[in-house]
Design a protein around this motif. Sequence first.
Motif, PDB file in Angstrom:
ATOM      1  N   MET A  73      18.230  52.369  25.248  1.00  0.00           N
ATOM      2  CA  MET A  73      17.227  52.721  24.237  1.00  0.00           C
ATOM      3  C   MET A  73      16.555  51.475  23.661  1.00  0.00           C
ATOM      4  O   MET A  73      15.344  51.460  23.439  1.00  0.00           O
ATOM      5  N   GLU A  74      17.361  50.436  23.434  1.00  0.00           N
ATOM      6  CA  GLU A  74      16.809  49.213  22.848  1.00  0.00           C
ATOM      7  C   GLU A  74      15.818  48.560  23.796  1.00  0.00           C
ATOM      8  O   GLU A  74      14.721  48.146  23.394  1.00  0.00           O
ATOM      9  N   VAL A  75      16.183  48.470  25.087  1.00  0.00           N
ATOM     10  CA  VAL A  75      15.286  47.827  26.057  1.00  0.00           C
ATOM     11  C   VAL A  75      14.058  48.704  26.299  1.00  0.00           C
ATOM     12  O   VAL A  75      12.925  48.211  26.391  1.00  0.00           O
ATOM     13  N   TRP A  76      14.259  50.020  26.369  1.00  0.00           N
ATOM     14  CA  TRP A  76      13.135  50.938  26.580  1.00  0.00           C
ATOM     15  C   TRP A  76      12.121  50.832  25.429  1.00  0.00           C
ATOM     16  O   TRP A  76      10.911  50.874  25.641  1.00  0.00           O
ATOM     17  N   LEU A  78      18.223  60.353  24.319  1.00  0.00           N
ATOM     18  CA  LEU A  78      17.243  59.560  25.051  1.00  0.00           C
ATOM     19  C   LEU A  78      15.837  60.129  25.005  1.00  0.00           C
ATOM     20  O   LEU A  78      14.863  59.380  25.036  1.00  0.00           O
ATOM     21  N   ALA A  79      15.698  61.453  24.940  1.00  0.00           N
ATOM     22  CA  ALA A  79      14.454  62.098  25.376  1.00  0.00           C
ATOM     23  C   ALA A  79      13.440  62.399  24.285  1.00  0.00           C
ATOM     24  O   ALA A  79      13.780  62.644  23.129  1.00  0.00           O
ATOM     25  N   ASP A  80      12.173  62.418  24.718  1.00  0.00           N
ATOM     26  CA  ASP A  80      11.105  63.049  23.945  1.00  0.00           C
ATOM     27  C   ASP A  80      11.089  64.551  24.243  1.00  0.00           C
ATOM     28  O   ASP A  80      10.764  65.360  23.381  1.00  0.00           O
ATOM     29  N   ARG A 130      12.378  57.632  16.184  1.00  0.00           N
ATOM     30  CA  ARG A 130      12.786  56.458  16.951  1.00  0.00           C
ATOM     31  C   ARG A 130      12.534  55.220  16.096  1.00  0.00           C
ATOM     32  O   ARG A 130      11.642  55.236  15.254  1.00  0.00           O
ATOM     33  N   PRO A 131      13.284  54.136  16.320  1.00  0.00           N
ATOM     34  CA  PRO A 131      14.362  53.975  17.306  1.00  0.00           C
ATOM     35  C   PRO A 131      15.565  54.827  16.941  1.00  0.00           C
ATOM     36  O   PRO A 131      15.826  55.070  15.762  1.00  0.00           O
TER      37      PRO A 131
END
Length: 563
Positions: A467-470, A490-492, A515-516
Amino acid sequence: MSVLEFKNVSKSFGEGTAKTDVLKDINLAVAEGEFLVLLGFSGTGKTTLINLMAGLESPTKGDVTFKGKPITGPGPERGVIFQSYSLMPWLTVNGNVGLAVDTMFPGLSKAEKAEKVAHYVNMVGLGHATTRRPAELSGGMRQRVNVARALAMDPEVLLLDEPLSALDALTRANLADEIEAIWDADKKTCVLITNDVDEAILLADRIIALNPDGTLGDEFKVTIPRPRERGAMNTDETFKSLRMQVTNYLMDVGIKARVEGTKELPDVTPIHGVPTAVAKAQEGLLDERFLDFSQLHKVYPTPKGPLTVVEDFDLKINRGEFISLIGHSGCGKSTVLTMAAGLNEISKGAIKLDGRHVEGADPERAVVFQSPNLFPWLSARENCAIGVDKVYPRASQAERQDVVEYYLERVGLADAMDRPAHSMSNGMQQRVGIARAFALSPKLLLLDEPFGMLDSLTRWELQEVLMEVWSRTKVTAICVTHDVDEAILLADRVVMMTNGPQATIGKIVDVDLPRPRTRKALLEHPDYYTYRQQVLDFLEEYEHGAKPKPKAKPEAAKAIAAE
């Protein structure tokens, strides 16, 4: 009354500079009839602890006793069920269970022994498979044989060393329910080792966490009345509160703060376009239908004729969206993903990425598989550099190296870049796989159960890394998973697939959570369990291979169809 007791127990392996302290100053008493769960990260000494109870290891310091007497070796009063199946491959189900009956009841007649074997085989639901050998059984069925064999020893204590960890989510849940039913019927003392918080809460009277330094951590009493119905737990406030307490404790003690990297992403552009620090994380994200699955089908030839695995898969994904694809085993999730990667031929329909048809593999579509797929003799840095050298042909060697080091730092491998892959744990290898995928600066990131081989707690850590890198790149992403919490984290949008064959999209849930995201924050959000219930309800509807009546298309699909 305490059945098992540890008094100031420590356990170490090796000598001198090679000495490793695994357990330190353990004081623990297990009451008769109690269901105790020991919960912790890999490497915290959980298996060593249960081996001491089983008499398979001896303490370096302190005393381990059973009913007040020192444990000096294995004994029939302590039945052990391991993570691996350890069955005799040439014996049938009845034959494997019969070994235990022969050992414990040598004086019984042949008919009496057969009756006992049948009793325990039926208890674990394998009455229909008595003449099958292990090679003819699924993983879940083999573990049931293990359970039946341990029960046939008629032990006073059942010691369960992660017996469910190698099973798929549905089989794992069903076998956990059976273990609880057996415990409830016989009121045996049970000690279970697991890394799954939900499993711990559903089964335990008491949960004890193990700290990474080998000491016992906090203790949590589970006061939820039995029987604990798995589906009902999602709306049980005591369950939710305890789940958050245990999760937060484990996150605090086990997931240490990573040192923030010092590298900056250089101003270089890959052959398929984008970067300059990934166009300021894709800025407005206004591009619609960036990835377009149109009436997608996958058909395989079989001796009995064509088999349609996926049919009429229709999905439009905007630039920068993160999609979770979830469903039961065999529903075609990975098939859809491999077609998007260009690794699996499309039978009918089309996939378009950024306006162009997907045809064959291409570095603009990076894939992270369940197995890390690294070159074992190369270092993390070298594994990551292979694709980067091809994707940035106009960058200097120093700039390419900066790209590699930037992403390896982001996934927490700043101190391990030069370690060969074969010397790394599964979790570390998967970090390299994630770094390698992001380093390609792909237009599309495809994740096929990337954390499926890892224990639950390592999964948590890598989900947060992902999540952090995305969040820095906002790359369009699809993640195949069978984990409900992972899908929502993770998802939208969570896209749910019906059972195969002829699997298609059954329902889409829009996840409107800020988010985050972190696991801690999600568990505290008032809408989190509502989203979770929607996904659980869908999966339960399809749990036993049912094919519910086709439903109306999801609203998003209707709107697109009307255009």
